[in-house]
Design a protein around this motif. Sequence first.
Motif, PDB file in Angstrom:
ATOM      1  N   ILE A  79       0.836  -1.203   0.000  1.00  0.00           N
ATOM      2  CA  ILE A  79       0.000   0.000   0.000  1.00  0.00           C
ATOM      3  C   ILE A  79       0.871   1.253   0.000  1.00  0.00           C
ATOM      4  O   ILE A  79       0.631   2.194  -0.768  1.00  0.00           O
ATOM      5  CB  ILE A  79      -0.964  -0.004   1.201  1.00  0.00           C
ATOM      6  N   MET A  83       1.129   4.059  -3.116  1.00  0.00           N
ATOM      7  CA  MET A  83       0.854   5.479  -2.891  1.00  0.00           C
ATOM      8  C   MET A  83       2.070   6.322  -3.252  1.00  0.00           C
ATOM      9  O   MET A  83       1.966   7.340  -3.940  1.00  0.00           O
ATOM     10  CB  MET A  83       0.457   5.706  -1.431  1.00  0.00           C
ATOM     11  N   ILE A 162      -8.380   5.164  -0.135  1.00  0.00           N
ATOM     12  CA  ILE A 162      -6.944   5.351  -0.345  1.00  0.00           C
ATOM     13  C   ILE A 162      -6.696   6.064  -1.675  1.00  0.00           C
ATOM     14  O   ILE A 162      -5.861   6.971  -1.766  1.00  0.00           O
ATOM     15  CB  ILE A 162      -6.209   4.000  -0.291  1.00  0.00           C
ATOM     16  N   LYS A 165      -7.354   9.665  -1.222  1.00  0.00           N
ATOM     17  CA  LYS A 165      -6.255  10.339  -0.532  1.00  0.00           C
ATOM     18  C   LYS A 165      -5.133  10.668  -1.512  1.00  0.00           C
ATOM     19  O   LYS A 165      -4.580  11.772  -1.495  1.00  0.00           O
ATOM     20  CB  LYS A 165      -5.733   9.464   0.601  1.00  0.00           C
ATOM     21  N   LEU A 192      -3.003   6.966   8.073  1.00  0.00           N
ATOM     22  CA  LEU A 192      -3.767   5.897   7.435  1.00  0.00           C
ATOM     23  C   LEU A 192      -3.579   4.597   8.197  1.00  0.00           C
ATOM     24  O   LEU A 192      -4.547   3.894   8.499  1.00  0.00           O
ATOM     25  CB  LEU A 192      -3.328   5.722   5.975  1.00  0.00           C
TER      26      LEU A 192
END
Length: 220
Positions: A79, A83, A162, A165, A192
Amino acid sequence: MNTREKIIDSSLKNFLIFGYENTSLLKVAEEVGIKKASIYYHFRNKEEIFHESIRYLISTIKNTIEDSVGGKSNAKTIIHSLMNSIIEFNFHLSHMAGIEKSHFLSASRLMEYGLREFPDLKKDVDNYYDYIKNTLMDAIHSGQKNKEIKKEFNAEMLAFEIISKIEGFCLLSSSYSKFNINIVRQSMYDNLWKLIGDENSGKRGFFKYKAKSIPISTRW
């Protein structure tokens, strides 16, 4: 890189900097080192070049994500890597355009324009976001199974949050000059994981990785 690819590469850069309407094919031709008329040997018109530029942009982002998450099995790392790869990709777009420091261009803004003006790009853009969503969902399911992520979260809804974001981060940084990307993105990662980390996983519930400051000399 062949001539067609050079045209797409130069056009994408100009679309990002100047927008569709203000991009000059004459300027693109000069950058590639050909005559403007030669562009039409490879493309019917400016619209087709724009379509191919968007597809090239999407393909490049997906390849960046795949390189970043490939070989990783830990949900937290996947994750975070996803990102971070999108955020850094957008920074590289900005630096390519000569924008200083932490001010971004946003790939999403160009896709948004494309969807508004050329609805037939919808499938390509939907496939791009489906790819991100599915990659996140796989990581979330794995994290819930391994007790890294709280089971109470719906994987699809969490994946959408997510993505929101990431998109919000990139859009804000493209508009607000006081937005410090290196400070804010680390806080975003930490917050998060405080929210979604399984309490039973103990100290694993926080991103221990510290985001590196993005060097201004980086080239996309």
